[in-house]
Design a protein around this motif. Structure first.
Motif, PDB file in Angstrom:
ATOM      1  N   LEU A   9       0.801  -1.228   0.000  1.00 14.95           N
ATOM      2  CA  LEU A   9       0.000   0.000   0.000  1.00 14.95           C
ATOM      3  C   LEU A   9       0.837   1.285   0.000  1.00 14.95           C
ATOM      4  O   LEU A   9       0.501   2.238  -0.718  1.00 14.95           O
ATOM      5  CB  LEU A   9      -0.953  -0.017   1.196  1.00 14.95           C
ATOM      6  CG  LEU A   9      -2.074  -1.071   1.106  1.00 14.95           C
ATOM      7  CD1 LEU A   9      -2.872  -1.128   2.401  1.00 14.95           C
ATOM      8  CD2 LEU A   9      -3.002  -0.748  -0.064  1.00 14.95           C
ATOM      9  N   PRO A  10       1.947   1.363   0.804  1.00 14.48           N
ATOM     10  CA  PRO A  10       2.745   2.603   0.726  1.00 14.48           C
ATOM     11  C   PRO A  10       3.282   2.873  -0.679  1.00 14.48           C
ATOM     12  O   PRO A  10       3.341   4.025  -1.113  1.00 14.48           O
ATOM     13  CB  PRO A  10       3.888   2.329   1.722  1.00 14.48           C
ATOM     14  CG  PRO A  10       3.302   1.374   2.710  1.00 14.48           C
ATOM     15  CD  PRO A  10       2.412   0.484   1.903  1.00 14.48           C
ATOM     16  N   LEU A  15       3.136   5.969  -5.811  1.00 12.42           N
ATOM     17  CA  LEU A  15       2.832   6.099  -7.240  1.00 12.42           C
ATOM     18  C   LEU A  15       1.696   7.093  -7.476  1.00 12.42           C
ATOM     19  O   LEU A  15       1.737   7.903  -8.413  1.00 12.42           O
ATOM     20  CB  LEU A  15       2.446   4.729  -7.813  1.00 12.42           C
ATOM     21  CG  LEU A  15       3.541   3.666  -7.800  1.00 12.42           C
ATOM     22  CD1 LEU A  15       2.973   2.303  -8.223  1.00 12.42           C
ATOM     23  CD2 LEU A  15       4.691   4.059  -8.729  1.00 12.42           C
ATOM     24  N   LEU A  16       0.677   7.047  -6.623  1.00 11.88           N
ATOM     25  CA  LEU A  16      -0.478   7.934  -6.766  1.00 11.88           C
ATOM     26  C   LEU A  16      -0.079   9.395  -6.599  1.00 11.88           C
ATOM     27  O   LEU A  16      -0.452  10.264  -7.405  1.00 11.88           O
ATOM     28  CB  LEU A  16      -1.536   7.548  -5.731  1.00 11.88           C
ATOM     29  CG  LEU A  16      -2.799   8.419  -5.701  1.00 11.88           C
ATOM     30  CD1 LEU A  16      -3.571   8.278  -7.005  1.00 11.88           C
ATOM     31  CD2 LEU A  16      -3.683   8.033  -4.525  1.00 11.88           C
ATOM     32  N   GLY A  70      -2.902  17.141  -0.262  1.00 12.16           N
ATOM     33  CA  GLY A  70      -3.814  16.434   0.635  1.00 12.16           C
ATOM     34  C   GLY A  70      -3.495  14.950   0.720  1.00 12.16           C
ATOM     35  O   GLY A  70      -3.543  14.351   1.804  1.00 12.16           O
ATOM     36  N   ALA A  71      -3.161  14.363  -0.427  1.00 17.05           N
ATOM     37  CA  ALA A  71      -2.806  12.936  -0.442  1.00 17.05           C
ATOM     38  C   ALA A  71      -1.521  12.681   0.342  1.00 17.05           C
ATOM     39  O   ALA A  71      -1.408  11.682   1.069  1.00 17.05           O
ATOM     40  CB  ALA A  71      -2.644  12.470  -1.888  1.00 17.05           C
ATOM     41  N   LEU A  72      -0.550  13.591   0.214  1.00 19.19           N
ATOM     42  CA  LEU A  72       0.700  13.440   0.960  1.00 19.19           C
ATOM     43  C   LEU A  72       0.445  13.512   2.459  1.00 19.19           C
ATOM     44  O   LEU A  72       0.994  12.722   3.242  1.00 19.19           O
ATOM     45  CB  LEU A  72       1.694  14.533   0.539  1.00 19.19           C
ATOM     46  CG  LEU A  72       3.079  14.479   1.191  1.00 19.19           C
ATOM     47  CD1 LEU A  72       3.833  13.229   0.745  1.00 19.19           C
ATOM     48  CD2 LEU A  72       3.898  15.723   0.841  1.00 19.19           C
ATOM     49  N   PHE A  73      -0.422  14.458   2.876  1.00 19.34           N
ATOM     50  CA  PHE A  73      -0.753  14.590   4.293  1.00 19.34           C
ATOM     51  C   PHE A  73      -1.462  13.348   4.819  1.00 19.34           C
ATOM     52  O   PHE A  73      -1.182  12.860   5.920  1.00 19.34           O
ATOM     53  CB  PHE A  73      -1.630  15.825   4.498  1.00 19.34           C
ATOM     54  CG  PHE A  73      -2.172  15.959   5.882  1.00 19.34           C
ATOM     55  CD1 PHE A  73      -1.344  16.318   6.935  1.00 19.34           C
ATOM     56  CD2 PHE A  73      -3.518  15.722   6.156  1.00 19.34           C
ATOM     57  CE1 PHE A  73      -1.839  16.430   8.226  1.00 19.34           C
ATOM     58  CE2 PHE A  73      -4.021  15.834   7.434  1.00 19.34           C
ATOM     59  CZ  PHE A  73      -3.176  16.193   8.477  1.00 19.34           C
ATOM     60  N   LEU A 313      -9.430   3.631  -1.844  1.00 19.17           N
ATOM     61  CA  LEU A 313     -10.728   3.422  -2.476  1.00 19.17           C
ATOM     62  C   LEU A 313     -11.303   4.754  -2.954  1.00 19.17           C
ATOM     63  O   LEU A 313     -11.799   4.881  -4.083  1.00 19.17           O
ATOM     64  CB  LEU A 313     -11.681   2.745  -1.484  1.00 19.17           C
ATOM     65  CG  LEU A 313     -13.118   2.521  -1.965  1.00 19.17           C
ATOM     66  CD1 LEU A 313     -13.137   1.585  -3.172  1.00 19.17           C
ATOM     67  CD2 LEU A 313     -13.983   1.966  -0.843  1.00 19.17           C
ATOM     68  N   PHE A 314     -11.211   5.779  -2.075  1.00 24.48           N
ATOM     69  CA  PHE A 314     -11.691   7.106  -2.468  1.00 24.48           C
ATOM     70  C   PHE A 314     -10.872   7.669  -3.631  1.00 24.48           C
ATOM     71  O   PHE A 314     -11.396   8.332  -4.531  1.00 24.48           O
ATOM     72  CB  PHE A 314     -11.643   8.059  -1.277  1.00 24.48           C
ATOM     73  CG  PHE A 314     -12.710   7.794  -0.255  1.00 24.48           C
ATOM     74  CD1 PHE A 314     -14.028   8.183  -0.482  1.00 24.48           C
ATOM     75  CD2 PHE A 314     -12.407   7.142   0.929  1.00 24.48           C
ATOM     76  CE1 PHE A 314     -15.023   7.933   0.455  1.00 24.48           C
ATOM     77  CE2 PHE A 314     -13.397   6.881   1.880  1.00 24.48           C
ATOM     78  CZ  PHE A 314     -14.704   7.279   1.640  1.00 24.48           C
ATOM     79  N   ALA A 315      -9.556   7.400  -3.596  1.00 24.83           N
ATOM     80  CA  ALA A 315      -8.684   7.922  -4.664  1.00 24.83           C
ATOM     81  C   ALA A 315      -9.027   7.284  -6.005  1.00 24.83           C
ATOM     82  O   ALA A 315      -9.033   7.956  -7.040  1.00 24.83           O
ATOM     83  CB  ALA A 315      -7.226   7.650  -4.309  1.00 24.83           C
ATOM     84  N   VAL A 316      -9.328   5.988  -5.981  1.00 23.10           N
ATOM     85  CA  VAL A 316      -9.664   5.276  -7.224  1.00 23.10           C
ATOM     86  C   VAL A 316     -10.946   5.849  -7.833  1.00 23.10           C
ATOM     87  O   VAL A 316     -11.099   5.927  -9.047  1.00 23.10           O
ATOM     88  CB  VAL A 316      -9.818   3.764  -6.945  1.00 23.10           C
ATOM     89  CG1 VAL A 316     -10.447   3.053  -8.131  1.00 23.10           C
ATOM     90  CG2 VAL A 316      -8.463   3.151  -6.626  1.00 23.10           C
TER      91      VAL A 316
END
Length: 344
Positions: A9-10, A15-16, A70-73, A313-316
């Motif tokens: 997952l990390p 990658l995201l 936001g994703a990094l945080f 899941l939210f990111a997808v």
């Protein structure tokens, strides 16, 4: 540790976030570049056309930066806190420049006085240049590593950020954005400003290639840890070769007056350079240049597996929506710019 398709997952979040930052670099890169060359246009009509070429999309482009931060945080809070606390001055200047750039675009057309419009033209151009340079400065320092001790505490001095390598990367980013923005404006303009932009694109592409060669040589000599992955996995060297070929294709496209291909090539160049940067870092997110124990890896900085899985899941679901909105926005405002009463 949980995995999806054999990838932990990390790493998925690494990658995201890389994809989000690449999207920001490509999209906001051209409107920052358009701002950086803004003062090269002397006619009022030319400046309005250039401003309206990015007017409908510039704020949407910055959404990618907000989502990336936001994703990094959410995924790597330790890295988020460390980078912001160590690089607080560049980030504060970055936010101030973003504010001035936004109000320059909005305020310029509110009054007809010549001095008023010139004031905001200068503000728009200067803030675009400052943002580009600061992005490069932050990137250059992350490539070299930050002065962090074993407890991830900052042990350097403020002036250390303004070292020759980071400044070289900053100028290279500015050159890339100016070239990128020039080719975007060419696709959106015609007549006199189109001719003017072909000259600007030609000059900025030469300037970028010069900076690209200098930065590549400096990286090989002074930052060898960024190329260590090629010794471990020689097949990945193909990505570096692809980056060089794409850069050469930018010049080829400009000489053949194929500016759409040139714009696509500069977009791919931005993505490939960020991929090379990510490859040099992985599995770390932050490097320490004074103590290897100060490195922060994605595994050390990651949130819990449950949090990463839920947020993924939210990111997808969310990322395709953002990408769809971006495509819709560019499709809606496609074609050459025409000045109308409600234009900037």
């Amino acid at each position: 540790m949980d995995t999806i398709l054999g990838i932990d997952l990390p790493t998925w979040w690494f990658l995201l976030i890389g994809a989000l930052i690449s999207g920001y670099g490509i999209l906001d890169g051209f409107d920052l570049g358009a701002g950086a060359v803004h003062l090269f246009f002397r006619k009022e009509e030319s400046r309005r056309i250039a401003l309206n070429a990015i007017g409908p999309v510039w704020d949407g482009n910055e959404v990618w930066l907000v989502i990336g931060a936001g994703a990094l945080f959410a995924a790597f809070p330790l890295v988020y806190g460390t980078i912001l606390s160590v690089l607080y001055l560049p980030f504060i200047l970055f936010l101030v420049a973003i504010i001035f750039r936004a109000i320059s675009i909005e305020f310029r057309g509110k009054e007809d006085m010549k001095w008023w419009r010139k004031l905001w033209d200068v503000s728009f151009c200067a803030s675009s240049i400052v943002i580009s340079l600061l992005l490069g400065l932050i990137l250059g320092n992350l490539i070299q590593g930050l002065p962090l001790n074993a407890n991830h505490e900052f042990v350097g001095r403020l002036r250390d950020f303004f070292n020759p390598y980071a400044l070289l990367v900053a100028v290279t980013v500015l050159a890339l954005f100016m070239m990128h923005g020039s080719m975007y404006l060419i696709m959106k303009t015609e007549d006199r400003i189109f001719t003017r932009l072909t000259i600007i694109a030609n000059n900025t592409s030469k300037f970028f290639i010069l900076c690209f060669v200098a930065t590549s040589m400096a990286t090989l000599i002074y930052v060898p840890h960024m190329t260590a992955i090629f010794k471990q996995h020689p097949a990945l060297f193909g990505i570096a070769i692809a980056a060089v070929l794409i850069v050469l294709n930018i010049r080829r496209s400009i000489e053949k007056r194929q500016y759409q291909r040139g714009f696509i090539s500069s977009s791919i160049t931005t993505a490939l350079l960020l991929i090379l940067f990510a490859m040099g870092l992985y599995p770390n997110l932050v490097l320490s240049n004074v103590d290897p124990r100060g490195h922060i890896s994605i595994y050390e900085a990651a949130s819990s597996d449950a949090s990463l899985r839920t947020m993924l899941l939210f990111a997808v679901i969310g990322m395709p929506l953002v990408a769809t909105y971006t495509v819709f926005m560019f499709w809606t405002f496609r074609g050459k710019v025409k000045i109308e009463d409600h234009s900037y």
